[in-house]
Design a protein around this motif. Structure first.
Motif, PDB file in Angstrom:
ATOM      1  N   ASP A  78      -2.534   5.501   3.230  1.00 21.95           N
ATOM      2  CA  ASP A  78      -2.782   6.841   3.763  1.00 21.95           C
ATOM      3  C   ASP A  78      -1.655   7.766   3.309  1.00 21.95           C
ATOM      4  N   VAL A  79      -2.041   8.889   2.679  1.00 19.96           N
ATOM      5  CA  VAL A  79      -1.045   9.745   2.034  1.00 19.96           C
ATOM      6  C   VAL A  79      -0.392  10.750   2.985  1.00 19.96           C
ATOM      7  N   ASP A  80      -0.929  10.915   4.193  1.00 25.25           N
ATOM      8  CA  ASP A  80      -0.352  11.855   5.150  1.00 25.25           C
ATOM      9  C   ASP A  80      -0.303  11.189   6.515  1.00 25.25           C
ATOM     10  N   ALA A 139     -20.125 -12.409   0.140  1.00 24.52           N
ATOM     11  CA  ALA A 139     -21.139 -11.756   0.983  1.00 24.52           C
ATOM     12  C   ALA A 139     -20.599 -10.482   1.625  1.00 24.52           C
ATOM     13  N   VAL A 140     -19.735  -9.786   0.893  1.00 23.32           N
ATOM     14  CA  VAL A 140     -19.201  -8.506   1.355  1.00 23.32           C
ATOM     15  C   VAL A 140     -19.646  -7.428   0.369  1.00 23.32           C
ATOM     16  N   ASP A 141     -20.327  -6.388   0.868  1.00 20.35           N
ATOM     17  CA  ASP A 141     -20.743  -5.271   0.020  1.00 20.35           C
ATOM     18  C   ASP A 141     -19.525  -4.388  -0.233  1.00 20.35           C
ATOM     19  N   LEU A 142     -19.064  -4.384  -1.476  1.00 23.02           N
ATOM     20  CA  LEU A 142     -17.846  -3.655  -1.819  1.00 23.02           C
ATOM     21  C   LEU A 142     -18.102  -2.482  -2.756  1.00 23.02           C
ATOM     22  N   ASP A 143     -19.369  -2.100  -2.948  1.00 17.41           N
ATOM     23  CA  ASP A 143     -19.662  -1.005  -3.874  1.00 17.41           C
ATOM     24  C   ASP A 143     -18.908   0.264  -3.489  1.00 17.41           C
ATOM     25  N   TRP A 144     -18.837   0.544  -2.175  1.00 20.51           N
ATOM     26  CA  TRP A 144     -18.108   1.731  -1.723  1.00 20.51           C
ATOM     27  C   TRP A 144     -16.648   1.661  -2.128  1.00 20.51           C
ATOM     28  N   PHE A 145     -16.085   0.456  -2.113  1.00 18.98           N
ATOM     29  CA  PHE A 145     -14.667   0.289  -2.438  1.00 18.98           C
ATOM     30  C   PHE A 145     -14.424   0.479  -3.932  1.00 18.98           C
ATOM     31  N   TRP A 146     -15.236  -0.193  -4.764  1.00 18.11           N
ATOM     32  CA  TRP A 146     -15.082  -0.024  -6.225  1.00 18.11           C
ATOM     33  C   TRP A 146     -15.283   1.445  -6.593  1.00 18.11           C
ATOM     34  N   ARG A 147     -16.309   2.080  -6.016  1.00 13.64           N
ATOM     35  CA  ARG A 147     -16.607   3.474  -6.358  1.00 13.64           C
ATOM     36  C   ARG A 147     -15.419   4.374  -6.001  1.00 13.64           C
ATOM     37  N   GLY A 148     -14.881   4.199  -4.801  1.00 15.70           N
ATOM     38  CA  GLY A 148     -13.802   5.073  -4.359  1.00 15.70           C
ATOM     39  C   GLY A 148     -12.491   4.828  -5.074  1.00 15.70           C
ATOM     40  N   TRP A 149     -12.079   3.566  -5.153  1.00 18.48           N
ATOM     41  CA  TRP A 149     -10.770   3.243  -5.709  1.00 18.48           C
ATOM     42  C   TRP A 149     -10.760   3.221  -7.237  1.00 18.48           C
ATOM     43  N   PHE A 150     -11.864   2.831  -7.855  1.00 21.20           N
ATOM     44  CA  PHE A 150     -11.853   2.618  -9.297  1.00 21.20           C
ATOM     45  C   PHE A 150     -12.534   3.732 -10.094  1.00 21.20           C
ATOM     46  N   TYR A 151     -13.448   4.460  -9.470  1.00 16.96           N
ATOM     47  CA  TYR A 151     -14.202   5.483 -10.201  1.00 16.96           C
ATOM     48  C   TYR A 151     -13.804   6.909  -9.834  1.00 16.96           C
ATOM     49  N   THR A 152     -12.961   7.109  -8.833  1.00 17.51           N
ATOM     50  CA  THR A 152     -12.558   8.451  -8.438  1.00 17.51           C
ATOM     51  C   THR A 152     -11.034   8.539  -8.361  1.00 17.51           C
ATOM     52  N   THR A 153     -10.555   9.745  -8.139  1.00 13.03           N
ATOM     53  CA  THR A 153      -9.121   9.956  -7.907  1.00 13.03           C
ATOM     54  C   THR A 153      -8.870  10.417  -6.476  1.00 13.03           C
ATOM     55  N   GLU A 154      -9.824  10.174  -5.609  1.00 12.82           N
ATOM     56  CA  GLU A 154      -9.647  10.555  -4.211  1.00 12.82           C
ATOM     57  C   GLU A 154      -8.531   9.734  -3.566  1.00 12.82           C
ATOM     58  N   ALA A 155      -7.969  10.284  -2.498  1.00  9.75           N
ATOM     59  CA  ALA A 155      -6.887   9.615  -1.782  1.00  9.75           C
ATOM     60  C   ALA A 155      -7.337   9.266  -0.369  1.00  9.75           C
ATOM     61  N   ALA A 181       0.812  -1.214   0.000  1.00  9.28           N
ATOM     62  CA  ALA A 181       0.000   0.000   0.000  1.00  9.28           C
ATOM     63  C   ALA A 181       0.847   1.267   0.000  1.00  9.28           C
ATOM     64  N   GLU A 182       1.918   1.281   0.785  1.00  6.56           N
ATOM     65  CA  GLU A 182       2.695   2.512   0.907  1.00  6.56           C
ATOM     66  C   GLU A 182       3.398   2.883  -0.399  1.00  6.56           C
ATOM     67  N   ASN A 183       3.590   1.925  -1.312  1.00  5.23           N
ATOM     68  CA  ASN A 183       4.280   2.234  -2.563  1.00  5.23           C
ATOM     69  C   ASN A 183       3.441   3.078  -3.515  1.00  5.23           C
ATOM     70  N   ILE A 184       2.125   3.069  -3.348  1.00 10.90           N
ATOM     71  CA  ILE A 184       1.249   3.838  -4.245  1.00 10.90           C
ATOM     72  C   ILE A 184       0.993   5.245  -3.712  1.00 10.90           C
ATOM     73  N   VAL A 185       1.456   5.538  -2.510  1.00 11.57           N
ATOM     74  CA  VAL A 185       1.160   6.834  -1.876  1.00 11.57           C
ATOM     75  C   VAL A 185       1.627   8.028  -2.706  1.00 11.57           C
ATOM     76  N   PRO A 186       2.864   8.045  -3.235  1.00 10.91           N
ATOM     77  CA  PRO A 186       3.272   9.225  -4.017  1.00 10.91           C
ATOM     78  C   PRO A 186       2.333   9.507  -5.192  1.00 10.91           C
ATOM     79  N   TYR A 187       1.831   8.468  -5.832  1.00 11.71           N
ATOM     80  CA  TYR A 187       0.886   8.664  -6.936  1.00 11.71           C
ATOM     81  C   TYR A 187      -0.455   9.175  -6.424  1.00 11.71           C
ATOM     82  N   MET A 188      -0.956   8.570  -5.358  1.00  8.62           N
ATOM     83  CA  MET A 188      -2.284   8.927  -4.851  1.00  8.62           C
ATOM     84  C   MET A 188      -2.350  10.366  -4.357  1.00  8.62           C
ATOM     85  N   LYS A 189      -1.254  10.898  -3.854  1.00 14.46           N
ATOM     86  CA  LYS A 189      -1.296  12.266  -3.344  1.00 14.46           C
ATOM     87  C   LYS A 189      -0.796  13.276  -4.365  1.00 14.46           C
ATOM     88  N   GLY A 190      -0.650  12.840  -5.603  1.00 17.59           N
ATOM     89  CA  GLY A 190      -0.196  13.741  -6.654  1.00 17.59           C
ATOM     90  C   GLY A 190      -1.269  14.710  -7.106  1.00 17.59           C
TER      91      GLY A 190
END
Length: 774
Positions: free
Chosen positions: A728-730, A549-565, A467-476
């Protein structure tokens, strides 16, 4: 008469107090974004009862002209219409046309003048005008040699059928063509040729080389987006019968199984190959000494290698007299698969030591997490690049000329082999549409690559996955980032977007959100459902949820459909002491709290001068209130305590008798991307405890949430995401009390103490070790 009144309806956000209100809930379901389930693709993510897909079989004859660097070919394609529709035309992919001088690829590529621009860089702007690239179609006919009408539109060719092709029917046609093979080191590209100046010999990696059927499916109809260079390939499964004519001293590594070993291989080579089938270590079939001998003689006659492959979506091969060849058998659930490597002497000893072992390792690990590898062979060819095809891939891995290498080249080579061999699973078997969604093959494959790397050796230096390796990209800068769910040709930061971020997201799902057991089961279910089929993003999302049996819509929406960090902060901590209601205990607490209050400045100064008050001078002025303490308990307090005690059972009394500390933590979602809250409580006695709060805590308020912790020990430090598992970017706001970030710096002289890599011209660690021994 009634008057007719026309209303113009404009959809605008409701504004209240200058604030826009709209449904931007992070847990809003994905139903509106995903396609409606139907008889072809179900709501569970599985293929439907009426799922269908097309099939295309190829019979191909090809030859390489080593002097002209040209490939000549002719093919017969039999196309099976398994769809419920009638087709009046077929679309063929001519991917080599991306290299034609009038290609849109060169026209849309942005250019800037730089200091030191050389002639080759200028030539690349217009696609090397002296190079005559592209497929040269000679003729297109029916199986009985009747001309077919066709139209070429850049990298796509439409063939107009003489009669409509009805559902359940098939149609055969022929194409003759040739193309000039590109100099890959000069022009780049997934395939091409590389000529070695030292000995004048060439390695050919032949890819995207024949006219191939475009995909026609239930989702898009024809997938005929133009090939511009980034978006790779959407392809149809079929059977291949391919004959490849090359100089007689060449070794051909290819998709499929060799059909004429008696005509091609020497008795010694066949004997070695048979030994390799039973060996658990690589057996060299063509040695370096034998390859070096051929480099010096260079045959002028030819041989034809005959390969067949069943149920593959593509076909590629490599050819060279420089190839050393080794192989070993790999047991995949009772079936022997041949793991093989082909490489020039320039790649030894590194390739000979690691390549085939890495191929075997990849097959074993990927088979565990997806499906058993179904093909008879898996091949790694050293070609100073990285690209994948069914049963064969092309990778890099050359040490220095003295045989030494840096850790970067060693682990980079192992990683690229794992990655490219892994592509056999995504997308060669689980056959996603790369032209549309790069992440569905690169992201899923990079995730599995990370699993395989970590099972190669302890502490493997994986580039992507943690996870920590993607931080520089996510906070760009957000202007330079696109959502994962973006078409392949429109991605910014291609590697981070399509490889790194989805791989990291899946690793977080596995390790932090779902847990390994649920994730691994659902991921394997997806692979089994869609093996040898054409999945879409919704099929992946739905299967992962359906099987867990895990509702992951929030995860797909956040990680795959947005650029939020991800940036969660411990905004505040409130400490509360429990009220035991025991007058003796509570009075002592209140008095201690009062006594610890800071004194007023006037009181301090009065004490310094030892001020004597009037009451001090005249004691007769004192009365009851001069000795009265309002915090003291009275008879009523004790009576209330007795009543309270009478209502408690033994367990309650024991709990109250023990020491407890109560903390309210307020968490703020600074980055926008909701995630689980993982907080470590570090106690005064040196121990610690980690609390996991699911992401659903943000359901009612995705900005600020609070959580109370009742502890038996005093907490001295709260730490969010202590193991860096959420990206987490900060991290500075992850501590309470705050802990200043330590910034380490070093003074450098110009050109000194800079990082050294294998290609820097400086000594690698192996060379320095040798030098130190002298």
């Amino acid at each position: 008469m009634y008057a007719t009144i026309f209303f113009t309806m404009v959809c605008i956000p409701f504004v209240y107090g200058q604030k826009e209100f709209y449904n931007n809930n992070k847990f809003k379901q994905l139903d509106e974004e995903l396609p409606t389930p139907n008889v072809y693709r179900t709501g569970s993510g599985a293929p439907g009862a009426e799922y269908w897909q097309q099939k295309a079989d190829y019979v191909i004859e090809a030859s390489i002209d080593e002097k002209l660097h040209r490939l000549n070919g002719k093919e017969t394609v039999t196309y099976f219409n398994n769809s419920p529709e009638t087709l009046t035309y077929l679309w063929i992919q001519l991917d080599q046309n991306m290299r034609a001088t009038d290609s849109d690829t060169y026209k849309i590529r942005q250019n800037k003048l730089k200091k030191g621009t050389n002639i080759n860089q200028l030539a690349a702007i217009d696609g090397f005008p002296e190079y005559d690239g592209g497929h040269k179609i000679q003729k297109v006919t029916t199986s009985d040699d009747q001309d077919l009408k066709y139209t070429i539109n850049k990298t796509m060719m439409r063939i107009d059928l003489p009669t409509p092709l009805k559902s359940g029917e098939n149609f055969s046609f022929k194409i003759d063509w040739y193309y000039n093979i590109n100099d890959r080191l000069l022009m780049g590209g997934r395939g091409g040729y590389e000529t070695f100046a030292e000995d004048g010999n060439t390695i050919y990696t032949i890819t995207q080389w024949f006219p191939r059927m475009a995909v026609y499916d239930d989702f898009n109809g024809w997938q005929h987006k133009q090939f511009l260079g980034n978006g790779e390939f959407a392809l149809t499964f079929g059977d291949y019968d391919v004959k490849i004519t090359v100089p007689s001293d060449h070794i051909v590594a290819s998709t499929g199984e060799l059909q004429n070993p008696d005509d091609i291989l020497s008795e010694t080579e066949k004997k070695r190959f048979d030994e390799a089938k039973k060996s658990d270590k690589p057996v060299v079939i063509v040695t370096q000494k034998e390859a070096e001998k051929k480099e010096k003689t260079q045959a002028s006659d030819t041989k034809t290698w005959h390969y067949k492959a069943e149920n593959v979506r593509d076909f590629a091969f490599g050819s060279s007299r420089k190839f050393i060849w080794d192989a070993m058998g790999v047991d995949i659930n009772g079936k022997t698969v041949m793991a093989m490597s082909y490489y020039p002497k320039e790649a030894n000893p590194l390739y000979g030591q690691y390549s085939t072992e890495a191929v075997a390792h990849t097959l074993e690990v990927y088979s565990k997490y997806t499906i058993d590898y179904p093909y008879p062979v898996a091949i790694s060819v050293e070609a100073s690049n990285g690209m994948e095809y069914p049963m064969i891939c092309f990778n890099y891995g050359r040490p220095e000329k003295d045989g030494t290498y840096s850790p970067r080249i060693k682990y980079g080579m192992i990683s690229v082999i794992i990655h490219e061999v892994g592509h056999n699973f995504f997308p060669m078997i689980i056959n996603s549409d790369e032209r549309q969604w790069t992440w569905m093959d690169e992201g899923l494959n990079t995730f599995c690559q990370y699993l395989a790397e970590q099972e190669w050796e302890d502490g493997y230096p994986s580039r992507r996955g943690p996870a920590e390796n993607i931080v520089p990209y996510m906070k760009g800068e957000k202007d330079n980032i696109t959502p994962i769910m973006t078409n392949s040709e429109s991605l910014k930061q291609f590697g981070n977007n399509a490889y790194g971020k989805p791989a990291t997201a899946l690793n977080i799902l596995r390790e932090t959100i779902m847990g390994r057991e649920l994730f691994d089961y659902a991921f394997k279910e997806y692979a089994e459902r869609w093996a040898f089929k054409h999945p879409k993003p919704a099929d992946f999302y739905r299967t992962m949820e359906d099987a867990s049996a895990v509702d992951l819509d929030w995860f797909w929406r956040g990680w795959f459909y947005t650029t939020e960090a991800v940036d969660i902060s411990i905004a505040n901590v409130t400490v509360q002491d429990l009220d035991s209601q025991d007058p003796k205990v509570e009075v002592a607490k209140k008095k201690a709290e009062r006594d610890n209050q800071p004194k007023q400045i006037t009181t301090i100064h009065n004490e310094e001068i030892k001020l004597e008050t009037r009451v001090d001078k005249r004691p007769e002025l004192k009365d009851f209130y001069n000795s009265y303490d309002p915090l003291d308990a009275d008879i009523e307090d004790y009576d209330n305590y007795k009543k309270y005690q009478s209502k408690l059972n033994k367990k309650d009394k024991e709990w109250l008798a023990s020491k407890h500390f109560v903390y309210q933590l307020d968490f703020e979602n600074v980055g926008g991307l909701v995630m689980p809250i993982i907080v470590e409580l570090q106690y005064a006695d040196g121990t610690s405890d980690k609390k996991y709060i699911p992401a659903e805590i943000w359901k009612m308020d995705d900005k600020v949430v609070s959580k109370v912790f009742v502890c038996e020990k005093e907490v001295t430090q709260f730490v969010l995401d202590p193991n860096r598992e959420t990206a987490d970017v900060d991290t500075e706001n992850n501590y309470y009390p705050r802990k200043p970030e330590v910034n380490r710096f070093k003074l450098y002289k110009s050109g000194a103490n800079q990082p050294r890599t294998y290609d820097s011209g400086n000594l690698n660690p192996m060379q320095k070790a040798k030098k130190n021994k002298k």
